[in-house]
Design an enzyme around this catalytic site. Structure first.
Site, PDB file in Angstrom:
ATOM      1  N   ASP A 214       0.897   5.319   0.096  1.00 42.82           N
ATOM      2  CA  ASP A 214       0.090   6.492   0.472  1.00 42.82           C
ATOM      3  C   ASP A 214       0.617   7.752  -0.188  1.00 42.82           C
ATOM      4  O   ASP A 214       1.690   8.249   0.160  1.00 42.82           O
ATOM      5  CB  ASP A 214       0.094   6.651   1.996  1.00 42.82           C
ATOM      6  CG  ASP A 214      -0.804   5.623   2.664  1.00 42.82           C
ATOM      7  OD1 ASP A 214      -1.975   5.525   2.251  1.00 42.82           O
ATOM      8  OD2 ASP A 214      -0.333   4.927   3.572  1.00 42.82           O
TER       9      ASP A 214
ATOM     10  N   MET B  91       0.230  11.636  -0.810  1.00 43.07           N
ATOM     11  CA  MET B  91      -0.395  12.821  -0.192  1.00 43.07           C
ATOM     12  C   MET B  91       0.208  14.088  -0.781  1.00 43.07           C
ATOM     13  O   MET B  91       1.409  14.154  -1.029  1.00 43.07           O
ATOM     14  CB  MET B  91      -0.152  12.802   1.324  1.00 43.07           C
ATOM     15  CG  MET B  91      -0.613  11.522   2.010  1.00 43.07           C
ATOM     16  SD  MET B  91      -0.496  11.674   3.790  1.00 43.07           S
ATOM     17  CE  MET B  91      -0.786   9.965   4.291  1.00 43.07           C
TER      18      MET B  91
ATOM     19  N   HIS C 126       0.851  -1.200   0.000  1.00 42.63           N
ATOM     20  CA  HIS C 126       0.000   0.000   0.000  1.00 42.63           C
ATOM     21  C   HIS C 126       0.888   1.252   0.000  1.00 42.63           C
ATOM     22  O   HIS C 126       1.749   1.409   0.858  1.00 42.63           O
ATOM     23  CB  HIS C 126      -0.882  -0.045   1.247  1.00 42.63           C
ATOM     24  CG  HIS C 126      -1.899   1.034   1.344  1.00 42.63           C
ATOM     25  ND1 HIS C 126      -3.113   0.966   0.692  1.00 42.63           N
ATOM     26  CD2 HIS C 126      -1.902   2.216   2.028  1.00 42.63           C
ATOM     27  CE1 HIS C 126      -3.831   2.053   0.988  1.00 42.63           C
ATOM     28  NE2 HIS C 126      -3.117   2.824   1.790  1.00 42.63           N
TER      29      HIS C 126
HETATM   30  C1  DX5 Z   1      -3.427   7.392   6.447  1.00 39.70           C
HETATM   31  C2  DX5 Z   1      -2.949   6.378   5.429  1.00 39.70           C
HETATM   32  C3  DX5 Z   1      -2.788   5.007   5.981  1.00 39.70           C
HETATM   33  C4  DX5 Z   1      -1.761   4.930   7.071  1.00 39.70           C
HETATM   34  C5  DX5 Z   1      -1.959   3.689   7.847  1.00 39.70           C
HETATM   35  O1  DX5 Z   1      -3.724   8.581   5.805  1.00 39.70           O
HETATM   36  O2  DX5 Z   1      -3.857   6.301   4.361  1.00 39.70           O
HETATM   37  O3  DX5 Z   1      -2.502   4.085   4.950  1.00 39.70           O
HETATM   38  O4  DX5 Z   1      -0.460   4.914   6.570  1.00 39.70           O
HETATM   39  O5  DX5 Z   1      -1.043   3.733   8.879  1.00 39.70           O
HETATM   40  P1  DX5 Z   1      -1.384   3.093  10.291  1.00 39.70           P
HETATM   41  O6  DX5 Z   1      -1.575   1.630  10.048  1.00 39.70           O
HETATM   42  O7  DX5 Z   1      -0.179   3.408  11.093  1.00 39.70           O
HETATM   43  O8  DX5 Z   1      -2.634   3.754  10.791  1.00 39.70           O
HETATM   44 ZN    ZN Z   2      -3.649   4.567   2.868  1.00 39.78          ZN
END
Ligand code: DX5
Ligand code: ZN
Length: 227
Positions: A35, A37, A33
């Site tokens: 992320d 941003m 996954h």
């Molecule tokens: C939050 C992200 C998640 C995050 C999850 O905005 O989309 O994917 O990285 O991290 P944990 O498991 O630490 O909550």
């Molecule tokens: Zn995420």
């Protein structure tokens, strides 16, 4: 079939990303996954297509790009070209969601739609048959290491029931605040893919942490078969 673990590299050590990913893979991760941003839709700025391309090179697992960005349409092709197998966009920012979902599929990736914790399931009503997967945020997006919002578990259960009632193959992913401790409760909702960032890469043994989660899911699935 039980759920798979999707390690989020957000909490990985970016200076040794390749080996962190290999550790998660060795522990039995089902996908990686990523992320993304932009500092606008969410306050944080993280990963773009260049790092996605590097991730693609070091793993055989599907690469799952979670776009927490405004104007996602502008970047879908770039992430697909960088090697994303799955691309998800937030309904809160995708103003022409049908077009965006079609563009993701056109680019050769699986299309996901994401709901923030306070966005109602009803926002999916027209797009659900066209989405390959739905990603339910179980924290407010922006940062790793937050606490899971328990109300989202009931939302996941209702989405599972809705998808099953319609006889759709849409998969459900959940993201945020998942730990080894709450994994049973999360898995019991019937989700298919479970993201975990800090619970895996926030430890000094990403392989062991992934393996512990994968084993727990296997045990839960086994119990389900026996019941
Ligand atoms: C939050 C992200 C998640 C995050 C999850 O905005 O989309 O994917 O990285 O991290 P944990 O498991 O630490 O909550
Ligand atoms: Zn995420």
């Amino acid at each position: 079939m039980g759920a798979v673990i999707a390690p989020s590299i957000l909490s990985a050590d970016f200076a040794r990303l390749g080996s962190d990913i290999k550790d998660a893979e060795a522990g039995g991760a089902g996908l990686i996954h990523v992320d993304v941003m932009d500092g606008h839709f969410v306050p944080n700025i993280t990963i773009g297509p260049a790092v996605t391309r590097a991730v693609r090179r070091v793993t055989q697992l599907p690469v799952d790009c979670h776009l927490m960005i405004e104007e996602p349409d502008r970047y879908v092709d770039e992430f697909a070209k960088a090697g994303a197998d799955m691309i998800s966009v937030h309904v809160e920012v995708a103003r022409h969601l049908d077009r965006t979902v079609a563009a993701i599929k056109e680019a050769g990736a699986k299309a996901g739609v994401v709901l923030n914790p306070a966005t109602p399931l009803e926002a999916l009503s027209e797009i659900l048959p066209f989405a390959d997967f739905v990603l339910l945020m179980s924290v407010n997006p922006g940062f790793g290491g937050q606490t899971l919002i328990p109300a989202v578990l009931d939302k996941a259960r209702r989405l599972r029931a809705w998808i099953d009632r319609l006889g759709l193959a849409t998969r459900i992913e959940i993201d945020g605040g998942v730990t080894l401790e709450n994994l049973d409760a999360v898995a019991a909702t019937g989700v298919d893919m479970i993201v975990a960032g800090s619970a895996i890469f926030g430890t000094d043994d990403a392989r062991g942490a992934t393996q512990a989660m994968v084993r727990k899911l296997a045990a839960i699935a086994e119990q389900g078969r026996r019941a």
